[in-house]
Motif scaffolding. Structure first.
Motif, PDB file in Angstrom:
ATOM      1  N   VAL A 153       0.832  -1.203   0.000  1.00 41.58           N
ATOM      2  CA  VAL A 153       0.000   0.000   0.000  1.00 41.58           C
ATOM      3  C   VAL A 153       0.868   1.255   0.000  1.00 41.58           C
ATOM      4  CG1 VAL A 153      -1.672   1.317   1.358  1.00 41.58           C
ATOM      5  CG2 VAL A 153      -1.962  -1.133   1.073  1.00 41.58           C
ATOM      6  N   LEU A 154       1.930   1.248   0.849  1.00 38.40           N
ATOM      7  CA  LEU A 154       2.821   2.417   0.903  1.00 38.40           C
ATOM      8  C   LEU A 154       3.547   2.628  -0.425  1.00 38.40           C
ATOM      9  CD1 LEU A 154       4.361   1.947   4.470  1.00 38.40           C
ATOM     10  CD2 LEU A 154       2.641   3.611   3.754  1.00 38.40           C
ATOM     11  N   LEU A 156       2.440   1.683  -3.411  1.00 41.68           N
ATOM     12  CA  LEU A 156       1.462   2.184  -4.372  1.00 41.68           C
ATOM     13  C   LEU A 156       1.198   3.667  -4.149  1.00 41.68           C
ATOM     14  CD1 LEU A 156      -0.589   1.669  -6.634  1.00 41.68           C
ATOM     15  CD2 LEU A 156      -2.239   0.978  -4.870  1.00 41.68           C
ATOM     16  N   LEU A 157       1.107   4.064  -2.876  1.00 41.26           N
ATOM     17  CA  LEU A 157       0.913   5.479  -2.564  1.00 41.26           C
ATOM     18  C   LEU A 157       2.105   6.305  -3.031  1.00 41.26           C
ATOM     19  CD1 LEU A 157      -0.810   7.655  -1.171  1.00 41.26           C
ATOM     20  CD2 LEU A 157       0.336   7.081   0.975  1.00 41.26           C
ATOM     21  N   LEU A 160       1.930   6.875  -6.759  1.00 40.08           N
ATOM     22  CA  LEU A 160       0.966   7.925  -7.100  1.00 40.08           C
ATOM     23  C   LEU A 160       1.543   9.306  -6.822  1.00 40.08           C
ATOM     24  CD1 LEU A 160      -2.323   6.316  -5.703  1.00 40.08           C
ATOM     25  CD2 LEU A 160      -1.581   6.482  -8.093  1.00 40.08           C
ATOM     26  N   ILE A 161       2.278   9.432  -5.697  1.00 37.81           N
ATOM     27  CA  ILE A 161       2.885  10.741  -5.387  1.00 37.81           C
ATOM     28  C   ILE A 161       3.951  11.083  -6.420  1.00 37.81           C
ATOM     29  CG2 ILE A 161       4.292  11.964  -3.681  1.00 37.81           C
ATOM     30  CD1 ILE A 161       2.868  10.376  -1.507  1.00 37.81           C
ATOM     31  N   PRO A 174       6.490   7.595   1.280  1.00 37.37           N
ATOM     32  CA  PRO A 174       5.622   7.074   2.346  1.00 37.37           C
ATOM     33  C   PRO A 174       6.352   6.081   3.259  1.00 37.37           C
ATOM     34  CG  PRO A 174       4.458   7.078   0.262  1.00 37.37           C
ATOM     35  CD  PRO A 174       5.896   7.368  -0.055  1.00 37.37           C
TER      36      PRO A 174
END
Length: 710
Positions: A153-154, A156-157, A160-161, A174
């Motif tokens: 999840v981190l 993937l985040l 996106l950033i 992240p």
């Protein structure tokens, strides 16, 4: 040193006497020094013992030593108490201890209840252990899965950033933030951990000290001087001095011979008083001490009502002494807990009194009966009023009162009573007899109803709610000696009273027998053995005391003969409220000039009663007709499975058929020849059989009516 020449006498040499024995270097020993020293050893030993005792006394009286012992005892006692609590919470020790207490008290019902609780506790504990084992097995997998999912999840985040900022380095931003947060938490924990680790022993010490101080685990002699006034705290020394001045010859002889008591339980704080147990010497029993109760109380600077010497049921020859704080039993009793608000449950009991230690006493109603006696002015009505007012706050309870005298104690409760009959005329005695006879029939009817239900051994709230004819009942017979000593009805009344008292408990009928007399003429023989609760207010002699509380109670120290009517109002010696008899102080709900605490409670009870259907008399209670009900649920279907019939019967009349099974249905239909039969291997009920049975029953009833007309 000189020597003389030998002297001749008649041609013989005279013996020479040496002067050495008269030399001053060896003078004769003085007479005082020639005394044998062995007899002096005993006085010296006694001096040493006295010196040692003086040192011990001086040491114990030293403020610093007392302070150290007191606070050390607080710490040790608090540690022991918390350890026992922890042990009880993690093991089955508490359940087993309560089972032993209930078994010692002969309460089989309570023993079974604690056995069920123990079984439930063990099942729940086993379930928790299995869950923890399963968790330990699944924990690594769950941790790995959670870590991988979180990292994904981190990541993937971060992607996106980075997509938004067009900077590939932001992909790990992240994850870096999480790592920095974990580092911050570790830093804070490192800063706090060392002070917390250093403070933990002191916090634990303060905790056990506070528990020990609250429970008064320090010895009496180590308490502060302002708390241990001379004679106020009955420590071991004060108790021995008090016993030694009772004028009991065998006890005085034992003390003179050097008797040293074995303290089964040293003096400890217990509620609002002090409790101790000691083994009495040979030739001295508890009855001797109890007979000298007034002198014992005087020696301990107490009133007689504040000192209670008894003998434990399982410890013969042991004096169990409880001494109240001065004046605590003469202070007013706190207000009744239900005075302004609250409801009750007949099947759980109601608060009626405080015991000598200041703890609340619950008056059980279900499966209970009461015998109360005491001379005029001893306060019997205070306990009766508290018991009845508490029962009224359960809307299901029906109450009938017969007072074979003219008094106004029950008048304020009239709006909530089903009946109130008072007076000592012949008609009032007849009314009481009618009620007794009706109760005998009522007990039999209720017993048959409970047997028909089958799965119930005694009345429950569920049964009482669904069947108005099984509502709980309380019947009071006050001044009952007028009934039992009646020349015409006395013998029958005694027989009925014993019969109803023995059988009524499981059917939800509670009887209260109240009398100022306690002799053989005013009470049936064996009534005190039958009732569950026995209460003796001020009694004049030990024969009356044992007639109420049971044979041998006065001998064992459980006596109301020292209570004073008009002074110890509402105070009584009671049995049945706990595992052992003891002193109780009834709550006082006042109804006097300018103060009326009874009427508001009665009004609340009447308001609670509204909306509850009144209980029908037994003669008018509707009885289910299984044959007609089965025909109704079958309708136009030629046959129906037995389980379906039972299900529809329960929907039609839950109060009558909710607990039924196939055997109950067979038992009800078999006399008519309509019982279930096997069809295709399944139990079935046929409509034709049921209808034929109904027609046959109608024909039989018509034939009986015709025969009656002829």
């Amino acid at each position: 040193m000189t020597e003389t020449a030998p002297e001749k006498v008649n041609g013989h040499v005279k013996p020479q006497v040496s002067l050495l024995k008269f030399a001053p270097e060896q003078p004769p020993a003085p007479a005082a020094e020639q005394v044998v020293e062995k007899p002096a050893e005993k006085p010296r030993r006694r001096v040493r013992i006295d010196s040692l005792r003086r040192v011990v006394v001086e040491t114990r009286s030293n403020p610093g030593y007392r302070l150290a012992v007191r606070h050390g005892a607080y710490v040790w006692g608090g540690t022991r108490i918390l350890a026992r609590r922890a042990w009880d919470s993690r093991t089955a020790a508490r359940y087993q201890r309560m089972m032993r207490i209930a078994e010692a008290g002969g309460n089989e019902e309570l023993v079974r209840e604690w056995e069920q609780r123990l079984s439930s506790y063990r099942a729940a504990r086993q379930k928790r252990r299995m869950e923890m084992l399963q968790m330990a097995i699944n924990a690594p997998k769950a941790l790995l899965t959670g870590t991988a999912a979180g990292a994904g999840v981190l990541l993937l985040l971060g992607i996106l950033i980075a997509w938004n900022t067009h900077d590939v380095h932001d992909v790990l931003a992240p994850i870096e933030a999480v790592v920095d947060f974990v580092g911050l938490v570790a830093f804070v924990a490192g800063v706090v951990w060392n002070p917390l680790l250093c403070a933990l022993p002191w916090l634990a010490l303060a905790t056990v000290w506070a528990v020990g101080r609250h429970q008064q685990t320090a010895p009496v002699w180590a308490l502060p001087v302002d708390q241990v006034e001379q004679g106020v705290v009955p420590d071991e020394g004060a108790i021995l001095r008090a016993l030694g001045n009772l004028g009991i010859a065998p006890l005085n002889k034992a003390i003179k011979e050097g008797w040293q008591p074995r303290w089964v339980q040293p003096t400890t704080r217990s509620g609002n008083g002090w409790h101790t147990q000691l083994q009495l010497p040979m030739g001295v029993d508890v009855e001797m001490i109890a007979d000298k109760k007034r002198t014992l109380a005087h020696n301990l600077l107490r009133k007689p009502v504040e000192v209670w010497p008894t003998e434990p049921r399982d410890q013969a020859g042991v004096l169990d002494l409880w001494v109240a704080d001065p004046g605590v039993l003469t202070k007013p009793v706190p207000p009744w807990p239900l005075l302004t608000e609250g409801t009750t449950d007949f099947f759980k009991g109601v608060p009626v009194a405080l015991n000598a230690r200041g703890e609340q006493v619950i008056g059980r109603l279900m499966a209970s009966n009461y015998l109360m006696a005491g001379i005029m002015g001893s306060g019997k009505s205070s306990l009766v009023v508290a018991l009845l007012l508490g029962a009224m706050l359960d809307p299901l309870v029906e109450i009938d009162v017969h007072v074979l005298a003219y008094n106004i104690d029950y008048d304020p409760m009239r709006p909530r009573l089903r009946s109130l009959v008072k007076g000592d005329e012949e008609e009032h005695v007849v009314a009481a007899m009618d009620t007794l006879r009706a109760l005998a029939s009522e007990v039999s009817r209720r017993g048959q109803e409970l047997e028909r239900i089958g799965t119930e051994t005694k009345l429950t709230r569920e049964i009482a709610e669904r069947d108005p004819s099984m509502r709980p009942r309380i019947v009071v017979f006050d001044e009952v000696h007028e009934l039992f000593s009646h020349p015409e009805y006395g013998k029958e009344a005694k027989e009925l009273a014993l019969k109803v008292t023995k059988k009524a408990r499981k059917t939800g009928i509670v009887l209260l027998w109240i009398t100022p007399d306690a002799d053989a003429n005013s009470l049936p023989r064996g009534i005190s053995k039958t009732v569950s609760h026995r209460v003796a207010f001020a009694i004049n002699d030990h024969q009356g005391n044992d007639a109420i509380l049971g044979t041998g109670m006065h001998k064992n120290g459980y006596s109301a003969t020292t209570l004073v009517a008009g002074e110890d109002v509402g105070t009584a010696m009671a049995a049945g409220f706990g595992k052992t008899p003891g002193l109780i102080r009834a709550y006082y709900v006042r109804k006097e000039a300018g103060v009326d605490e009874v009427t508001p409670v009665v009004e609340r009870a009447v308001a609670l009663r509204e909306g509850v259907a009144p209980a029908d008399a037994p003669e008018r209670a509707e009885r289910p007709d299984p044959l007609a009900d089965v025909a109704a649920v079958l309708g136009d279907q030629p046959r129906m499975l037995t389980q379906e019939v039972l299900h529809r019967l329960a929907e039609r009349n839950p109060g009558a058929y909710r607990e039924w099974g196939p055997a109950d249905l067979k038992r009800a239909l078999e006399p008519y020849g309509a019982e279930p039969y096997k069809s295709g291997g399944k139990s079935t009920v046929a409509r034709d059989r049921v209808q034929d049975a109904i027609l046959e029953r109608l024909a039989e009833e018509s034939d009986e009516e015709g025969a009656d007309e002829i």
